[in-house]
Design an enzyme around this catalytic site. Structure first.
Site, mmCIF file in Angstrom:
data_model
loop_
_atom_site.group_PDB
_atom_site.id
_atom_site.type_symbol
_atom_site.label_atom_id
_atom_site.label_comp_id
_atom_site.label_asym_id
_atom_site.label_seq_id
_atom_site.Cartn_x
_atom_site.Cartn_y
_atom_site.Cartn_z
ATOM 1 N N ASN A 212 0.839 -1.203 -0.051
ATOM 2 C CA ASN A 212 0.063 0.233 -0.194
ATOM 3 C C ASN A 212 0.868 1.411 -0.022
ATOM 4 O O ASN A 212 0.744 2.219 -0.769
ATOM 5 C CB ASN A 212 -0.834 0.066 1.212
ATOM 6 C CG ASN A 212 -2.262 0.120 0.863
ATOM 7 O OD1 ASN A 212 -2.674 0.218 -0.326
ATOM 8 N ND2 ASN A 212 -3.350 0.508 1.729
ATOM 9 N N ASP A 221 -6.591 -1.007 -3.043
ATOM 10 C CA ASP A 221 -8.085 -1.180 -3.223
ATOM 11 C C ASP A 221 -8.250 -2.349 -4.309
ATOM 12 O O ASP A 221 -9.162 -3.246 -4.149
ATOM 13 C CB ASP A 221 -9.001 -0.157 -3.451
ATOM 14 C CG ASP A 221 -8.971 0.859 -2.162
ATOM 15 O OD1 ASP A 221 -8.461 0.180 -1.114
ATOM 16 O OD2 ASP A 221 -9.379 1.976 -1.949
ATOM 17 N N GLU A 247 -7.053 -5.792 5.375
ATOM 18 C CA GLU A 247 -6.616 -6.842 4.334
ATOM 19 C C GLU A 247 -6.898 -8.277 4.968
ATOM 20 O O GLU A 247 -6.378 -9.200 4.665
ATOM 21 C CB GLU A 247 -5.087 -6.812 4.258
ATOM 22 C CG GLU A 247 -4.112 -7.158 4.981
ATOM 23 C CD GLU A 247 -4.057 -5.733 6.069
ATOM 24 O OE1 GLU A 247 -2.759 -5.910 6.766
ATOM 25 O OE2 GLU A 247 -4.804 -4.881 5.982
#
Length: 330
Positions: A212, A221, A247
């Protein structure tokens, strides 16, 4: 409740007319007028007494109302006034449509229409007048009732759609915690009835924060949606698959330890394959437990997830990209 009480006072003009204008009703009809007043007052009392109606009470109210309306149309000397009063039967059919199934509403319309045909045939001054009156009366009964039935169907569909959307995770389309609890109840109930065990798989993406930070939240995403699709497709058809935060994914299924561990390994290998170019893997904790009918509630679900979560962290500590499973006694 107020509206239903008010509709039973629609016959009040008939009672008043009978009292102040004797010539407006048929000779010798005062006992019938008294019975009409009793029916109307009884219905008002029932509506005020019972805030929630069961089938018997509602049936009694409908019968009394229909009888009072029919009698009112028969005692009036003016045929036009009689037909106007008979139109109040549309209130009965509409109220039935509000509270009962379309089948019951249709039967009520048929009964009221039959009453209208009989009364109109008796009172009509000509065939044409009678036929037109019956046609208009049928429309007066059918259209409002059908409209209420359709509105109830649309409302029910909208409520079901809203409830369904409220049970889904907006990012991945998987179940959220609320939806998972509903599915868990069904799965655990089946397992308890058959004396089988249930399993909870907690799946956590390894090094997702690093991905990320490196690729950005938009890419993260997209990756989560792809992983969610992979878990959903790879898990057994009878399993419930949810995203419970960040997650982390959860799979609930009716399975023993060997089957659940095999399913977890299949999910792990599949994700490793489809995410090969990102170099991402998952760690999975698997907890299997017996369940009985008293365990079919949220506390059991969250206990299973908590235990599977601890096993998932064991998998992380063991080097990630692995499965750690345990059963009763963990």
């Amino acid at each position: 409740m107020f509206v239903r009480a008010l509709t039973n006072l629609l016959l009040l003009p008939v009672i008043v007319v009978a009292c102040v204008t004797p010539g407006a009703i048929r000779p010798g009809s005062y006992p019938v007028v008294a019975a009409i007043a009793v029916c109307a007052c009884t219905n008002v009392a029932l509506v005020l007494r019972f805030r929630e109606f069961d089938t018997r009470v509602y049936g009694l109210i409908a019968v009394l109302g229909t009888a009072a309306i029919t009698a009112s149309s028969l005692v009036l000397t003016d045929p036009a006034a009689a037909q106007v009063v008979l139109g109040i039967l549309a209130v009965v059919t509409t109220n039935v449509a509000v509270s009962f199934s379309p089948r019951v509403a249709a039967i009520t319309v048929a009964i009221c229409l039959a009453i209208g045909i009989v009364v109109t045939t008796v009172r009509a001054q000509s065939f044409v007048t009678g036929a037109m009156t019956i046609w208009v009366f049928a429309i007066i009964l059918a259209v409002p009732t059908a409209t209420v039935v359709r509105l109830r169907q649309l409302l029910s569909s909208a409520v079901e759609s809203a409830e369904y959307r409220a049970s889904l995770d907006p990012l991945t389309g998987l179940l959220n915690r609320r939806g998972l609890l509903t599915e868990f109840t069904a799965i655990a109930s089946r397992a308890a009835a058959a004396g089988r065990t249930i399993a909870a798989l907690v799946i956590d993406v390894d090094h997702f924060k690093d991905f990320n930070d490196r690729e950005g939240h938009a890419a993260g995403d997209i990756l989560l949606r792809r992983l969610a699709d992979t878990v959903k497709v790879t898990a057994s058809d009878s399993a419930a698959v949810a995203r419970i935060g960040g997650e982390e994914f959860v799979v609930i299924l009716d399975a023993d330890l060997v089957t659940a561990e095999g399913e977890a390994e299949r999910i792990r290998r599949t994700i490793q394959t489809v995410s090969n170019h990102e170099g991402l893997t998952v760690s999975i904790g698997v907890m299997v437990s017996a369940v009985n009918s008293d365990d079919v509630h949220g506390a059991t679900l969250y206990r299973l997830i908590d235990l599977a979560d601890r096993l998932m962290y064991r998998a992380k500590n063991a080097g990630r990209n692995t499965v750690v499973a345990a059963g009763a006694g963990f």
